[in-house]
Design a protein around this motif. Structure first.
Motif, PDB file in Angstrom:
ATOM      1  N   ASP A 313     109.165  59.913  23.059  1.00 56.96           N
ATOM      2  CA  ASP A 313     108.443  61.137  23.423  1.00 56.96           C
ATOM      3  C   ASP A 313     108.942  62.327  22.608  1.00 56.96           C
ATOM      4  OD1 ASP A 313     111.023  61.054  24.934  1.00 56.96           O
ATOM      5  OD2 ASP A 313     110.354  63.036  25.579  1.00 56.96           O
ATOM      6  N   HIS A 314     108.112  63.352  22.535  1.00 59.43           N
ATOM      7  CA  HIS A 314     108.541  64.654  22.010  1.00 59.43           C
ATOM      8  C   HIS A 314     107.904  65.734  22.879  1.00 59.43           C
ATOM      9  CE1 HIS A 314     110.540  67.303  19.312  1.00 59.43           C
ATOM     10  NE2 HIS A 314     109.443  67.803  18.805  1.00 59.43           N
ATOM     11  N   ILE A 315     107.641  66.920  22.350  1.00 59.35           N
ATOM     12  CA  ILE A 315     107.277  68.020  23.243  1.00 59.35           C
ATOM     13  C   ILE A 315     105.814  68.445  23.162  1.00 59.35           C
ATOM     14  CG2 ILE A 315     109.631  68.856  23.554  1.00 59.35           C
ATOM     15  CD1 ILE A 315     109.181  70.903  21.400  1.00 59.35           C
ATOM     16  N   MET A 331     111.567  64.023  12.913  1.00 51.83           N
ATOM     17  CA  MET A 331     112.973  63.642  13.028  1.00 51.83           C
ATOM     18  C   MET A 331     113.346  63.404  14.490  1.00 51.83           C
ATOM     19  SD  MET A 331     114.263  63.409  10.074  1.00 51.83           S
ATOM     20  CE  MET A 331     112.847  63.152   9.032  1.00 51.83           C
ATOM     21  N   ASP A 332     112.720  64.163  15.387  1.00 51.78           N
ATOM     22  CA  ASP A 332     113.045  64.139  16.823  1.00 51.78           C
ATOM     23  C   ASP A 332     111.870  63.598  17.604  1.00 51.78           C
ATOM     24  OD1 ASP A 332     114.171  64.578  19.289  1.00 51.78           O
ATOM     25  OD2 ASP A 332     113.995  66.747  19.256  1.00 51.78           O
ATOM     26  N   ASN A 333     111.693  62.330  17.819  1.00 49.86           N
ATOM     27  CA  ASN A 333     112.529  61.261  17.352  1.00 49.86           C
ATOM     28  C   ASN A 333     111.660  60.099  16.878  1.00 49.86           C
ATOM     29  OD1 ASN A 333     114.923  59.767  16.954  1.00 49.86           O
ATOM     30  ND2 ASN A 333     114.789  58.893  18.982  1.00 49.86           N
ATOM     31  N   GLY A 365     110.183  60.636  28.195  1.00 50.22           N
ATOM     32  CA  GLY A 365     110.799  61.694  28.999  1.00 50.22           C
ATOM     33  C   GLY A 365     112.171  62.177  28.558  1.00 50.22           C
ATOM     34  N   GLU A 366     112.594  61.845  27.332  1.00 54.31           N
ATOM     35  CA  GLU A 366     113.920  62.308  26.906  1.00 54.31           C
ATOM     36  C   GLU A 366     113.972  63.817  26.840  1.00 54.31           C
ATOM     37  OE1 GLU A 366     117.199  63.576  24.199  1.00 54.31           O
ATOM     38  OE2 GLU A 366     115.050  63.931  23.960  1.00 54.31           O
ATOM     39  N   GLU A 367     112.912  64.390  26.269  1.00 58.62           N
ATOM     40  CA  GLU A 367     112.887  65.847  26.073  1.00 58.62           C
ATOM     41  C   GLU A 367     112.813  66.592  27.407  1.00 58.62           C
ATOM     42  OE1 GLU A 367     113.595  66.910  23.280  1.00 58.62           O
ATOM     43  OE2 GLU A 367     112.629  65.775  21.660  1.00 58.62           O
ATOM     44  N   LYS A 368     112.478  65.873  28.479  1.00 54.79           N
ATOM     45  CA  LYS A 368     112.363  66.506  29.790  1.00 54.79           C
ATOM     46  C   LYS A 368     113.655  66.375  30.577  1.00 54.79           C
ATOM     47  CE  LYS A 368     108.098  67.111  28.699  1.00 54.79           C
ATOM     48  NZ  LYS A 368     107.726  68.435  28.185  1.00 54.79           N
ATOM     49  N   ARG A 480     113.593  74.130  12.064  1.00 51.54           N
ATOM     50  CA  ARG A 480     112.667  73.021  12.370  1.00 51.54           C
ATOM     51  C   ARG A 480     112.876  72.348  13.712  1.00 51.54           C
ATOM     52  NH1 ARG A 480     109.877  71.569   7.480  1.00 51.54           N
ATOM     53  NH2 ARG A 480     111.047  72.222   5.639  1.00 51.54           N
ATOM     54  N   TYR A 481     114.106  72.421  14.271  1.00 51.73           N
ATOM     55  CA  TYR A 481     114.392  71.717  15.516  1.00 51.73           C
ATOM     56  C   TYR A 481     113.489  72.241  16.633  1.00 51.73           C
ATOM     57  CZ  TYR A 481     117.128  70.110  19.561  1.00 51.73           C
ATOM     58  OH  TYR A 481     117.534  69.542  20.741  1.00 51.73           O
ATOM     59  N   HIS A 482     112.754  71.321  17.252  1.00 51.20           N
ATOM     60  CA  HIS A 482     111.804  71.676  18.311  1.00 51.20           C
ATOM     61  C   HIS A 482     110.811  72.753  17.856  1.00 51.20           C
ATOM     62  CE1 HIS A 482     113.672  69.794  22.152  1.00 51.20           C
ATOM     63  NE2 HIS A 482     113.754  68.990  21.122  1.00 51.20           N
ATOM     64  N   ALA A 483     110.402  72.668  16.608  1.00 52.13           N
ATOM     65  CA  ALA A 483     109.361  73.552  16.073  1.00 52.13           C
ATOM     66  C   ALA A 483     108.299  72.669  15.417  1.00 52.13           C
ATOM     67  CB  ALA A 483     109.966  74.509  15.050  1.00 52.13           C
TER      68      ALA A 483
HETATM   69 ZN   LIG Z   1     114.499  66.907  21.115  1.00 53.09          ZN
END
Ligand SMILES: [Zn+2]
Length: 535
Positions: A313-315, A331-333, A365-368, A480-483
């Motif tokens: 998962d991501h956001i 990259m994530d992920n 659900g990792e990002e949560k 870039r992280y979470h963008a």
């Molecule tokens: Zn993340």
């Protein structure tokens, strides 16, 4: 911090001068990147938990697992579905203010502070504030920020971080939302206001604040509720934090100065109360983990599993940045999920037969809040005692050549020794987490295995403290992280990715073939969970 790390850095220079990374045998980076391209495509819409985009990405993964000849190991074929509830703040019907000497001072949401909806916020609340330092209570080290403080019915204001004499993994563990709340709840607090330390923020405030109206999620089953009794949770902008300390006899600058050297912080009552109104929109949804196995060949050991995990998962789709709304999470992920697919097909093709079975786990659900792995660790689809190790891959960042690996959990179990051996055989040196204050040890799915007593680690492409590569990582996080720009249009070092895959594969094989299962170190704090699990 840098001063403390210097001896390690010198040692690492000595090691890396002796050896040069070898060429990978099984991977070229290209097959990996081909998987990333599919998983991080705009069509997957950023793979938000519970979304159609994530379901598409998972269907693709299942197709690849079938093609590689791996067996289903979920509860419904390859899938293990879990129930979630989402909470979204309705800001127009919500508000925050400080009350001081009867005067109401509104705190504009997004500018000064925002609600953390991972907590089931009370609709209305007014409570006095107390500054509780780092807000940590660590019995093993006789350390307690809460001792002597009257927190009953009050909201604790804390500064993120930990004092220098607490070892990194221990400090991270006690900073997890669950552990922190356990201590504060026991002390009678009704909520927490956290101020991030600007020196340790991965994401600038403007971007943190941008995602505040995005729904957060929790596992529906009450067995997973770790914030019972928490009525308010707020993140406060460090640039505005002076407001909290007015009239207290302390300034925020003074506290930051102490925190800079990770010194112990003073703790004291504040002059203001917080007044909060929170309107939440709640929904129910389901999302699944994807699980496959590659059976081992040894008559006894094939009943044991080495777990290779990555979150898929991501956001999702969010606030636009530079006109782009899709948070692709390349990259994530997608990078870690792609690695699992690549390693699975490589192991399947290999003539060398593994003794233990391998479990490939793609969690949701990792990002949560590491939710899919939390669910899996509590309800595993294989005998919990049969899982000998978890190797987790999350955002390993092959954006510079791979010369040094940062191994999270390096000193905690003999998995760390195995990782070091495999890396060194490839001419790569290893280092423990050089930035323990970022808490990455508890920020990905390996942590849920650790909590269930299973030795686990995660690693990423590393950089020497103070090196130009470290600056590249830092810039990557800021930008870039979470963008949305963590997408397919970014520089990637394919040979570094291939070499990293080689190390993961080598470590999997080494653990799968070793007649002894990995053990926690005698002095590891996390060993207690394996004892609690009755090992
Ligand atoms: Zn993340």
């Amino acid at each position: 911090m840098l001063k403390k790390l210097l001896p390690v850095a010198i040692l690492l220079v000595a090691i890396s001068a002796l050896s040069q990374p070898t060429a990978p045998d099984h991977f070229d980076g290209k097959t990996w990147w081909d998987y990333v391209k599919v998983l991080a495509d705009d069509n997957m819409e950023g793979r938000e938990t519970g979304s159609a985009g994530l379901r598409r990405a998972e269907a693709y993964i299942v197709e690849q697992l079938k093609r590689a000849g791996l067996q289903p190991a979920g509860t419904d074929g390859y899938y293990q579905s879990a129930k979630f509830k989402s909470r979204q703040i309705i800001e127009k019907d919500s508000g925050l203010a400080l009350i001081r000497n009867g005067t109401v001072e509104p705190l504009p949401l997004g500018e000064d502070a925002f609600f953390n909806t991972r907590v089931d916020l009370a609709p209305e609340l007014q409570a006095p504030l107390v500054f509780a330092g780092y807000g940590l209570s660590i019995p093993e080290k006789n350390y307690d920020d809460l001792s002597g403080l009257d927190l009953k019915g009050k909201v604790a204001v804390i500064l993120s971080g930990s004092p220098a004499d607490i070892p990194g993994p221990l400090a991270s563990h006690y900073q997890s939302a669950a552990e922190r709340w356990k201590a504060l709840h026991k002390a009678g607090a009704v909520g927490v206001i956290s101020i991030p330390n600007p020196a340790a923020m991965d994401i600038p405030w403007s971007r943190m604040s941008l995602s505040r109206v995005h729904p957060s999620m929790a596992l529906s089953d009450p067995e997973f509720n770790e914030t019972e009794g928490e009525k308010i949770a707020v993140t406060f902008n460090p640039a505005k934090a002076d407001k909290l300390f007015e009239g207290s006899g302390h300034s925020f600058d003074e506290l930051l100065n102490l925190a800079k050297d990770r010194k112990q912080l003073p703790r004291f009552p504040l002059t203001a109360s917080i007044k909060a109104k929170a309107k939440l929109e709640k929904k129910n949804l389901t999302s699944a983990n994807v699980i496959a196995k590659l059976p081992g060949n040894d008559p006894g050991l094939k009943n044991e599993y080495v777990v290779l995990s990555a979150h898929i998962d991501h956001i999702g789709i969010g606030e636009p940045i530079n006109g782009d709304r899709i948070y692709n999470g390349a990259m994530d992920n997608a990078s870690g999920s792609a690695l699992l697919l690549d390693v699975a097909s490589s192991l399947k093709k290999s003539p060398e037969k593994l003794k233990r079975s391998i479990l490939f786990l793609f969690v949701t659900g990792e990002e949560k809040g590491l939710l899919g792995s939390k669910y899996f660790a509590a309800h595993p689809t294989v005998d919990p005692k049969s899982m000998v190790a978890d190797i987790n891959v999350d955002m390993f960042l092959p954006i510079v050549p791979l010369k040094i690996l940062t191994v999270l959990g390096l000193a905690e179990s003999d998995l760390g020794d195995a990782a070091r051996e495999v890396a060194q055989a490839h001419g790569i040196s290893v280092q423990p987490d050089p930035e323990p204050q970022r808490n990455i040890f508890i920020r990905s799915d390996q942590y849920n295995f650790i909590r269930h007593g299973i030795p686990a680690l995660a690693m990423g492409v590393g950089a020497m403290p103070g090196s130009p590569e470290q600056k590249i990582f830092k810039d990557w996080l800021t930008q870039r992280y979470h963008a949305p720009s963590d997408d397919l249009n970014q520089p990637v070092d394919l040979p570094a990715a291939a070499l990293y895959e080689e190390v993961i594969r080598g470590l999997m094989v080494s653990v799968a073939q070793n007649p002894h299962r990995p053990q926690w170190k005698q002095d590891s704090f996390f060993r207690r969970y394996s004892q609690a699990a009755g090992e």
